[in-house]
Scaffold this motif. Structure first.
Motif, PDB file in Angstrom:
ATOM      1  N   ALA A   7       0.835  -1.205   0.000  1.00 27.00           N
ATOM      2  CA  ALA A   7       0.000   0.000   0.000  1.00 27.00           C
ATOM      3  C   ALA A   7       0.870   1.254   0.000  1.00 27.00           C
ATOM      4  N   PHE A   8       1.882   1.287   0.869  1.00 24.45           N
ATOM      5  CA  PHE A   8       2.788   2.438   0.899  1.00 24.45           C
ATOM      6  C   PHE A   8       3.551   2.564  -0.417  1.00 24.45           C
ATOM      7  N   ALA A   9       4.012   1.443  -0.963  1.00 26.11           N
ATOM      8  CA  ALA A   9       4.752   1.470  -2.229  1.00 26.11           C
ATOM      9  C   ALA A   9       3.875   2.033  -3.345  1.00 26.11           C
ATOM     10  N   ASN A  10       2.597   1.707  -3.333  1.00 23.72           N
ATOM     11  CA  ASN A  10       1.688   2.230  -4.341  1.00 23.72           C
ATOM     12  C   ASN A  10       1.513   3.741  -4.201  1.00 23.72           C
ATOM     13  N   ILE A  11       1.406   4.216  -2.990  1.00 19.04           N
ATOM     14  CA  ILE A  11       1.267   5.664  -2.764  1.00 19.04           C
ATOM     15  C   ILE A  11       2.514   6.386  -3.257  1.00 19.04           C
ATOM     16  N   VAL A  12       3.684   5.857  -2.937  1.00 19.94           N
ATOM     17  CA  VAL A  12       4.940   6.477  -3.393  1.00 19.94           C
ATOM     18  C   VAL A  12       4.993   6.456  -4.920  1.00 19.94           C
TER      19      VAL A  12
END
Length: 79
Positions: free
Chosen positions: A45-50
């Motif tokens: 999820a964090f990787a997608n936001i970045v």
């Protein structure tokens, strides 16, 4: 749009990028206490936001270096 308003938008993006990186760093500790599947889900999820932030910055001509994201990747979870 006034020059001041553009500067405020840039400041907001820089602040968001910094807060996101800090949140990822703080969450690494939590991820280590979760079961592996939950940790992987949160990391993704964090990787997608970045990824989306980098993509949109690029689309709008904002250098990733200005946001501190030029070589930033969400850290991998210890296997």
């Amino acid at each position: 749009m006034t020059k001041r308003r553009i500067a405020t938008h840039e400041d907001c993006l820089k602040s968001f990028a910094h807060a996101l990186k800090q949140d990822v760093k703080e969450n690494l500790v939590v991820w280590r206490s979760l079961n592996h599947e939950q940790a992987i889900g949160r990391r993704m999820a964090f990787a997608n936001i970045v990824f989306l932030l980098k993509q949109e910055a690029s689309k709008h001509g904002i250098p990733l270096a200005d946001l501190g994201l030029e070589d930033y990747e969400v850290p991998k979870i210890d296997e």
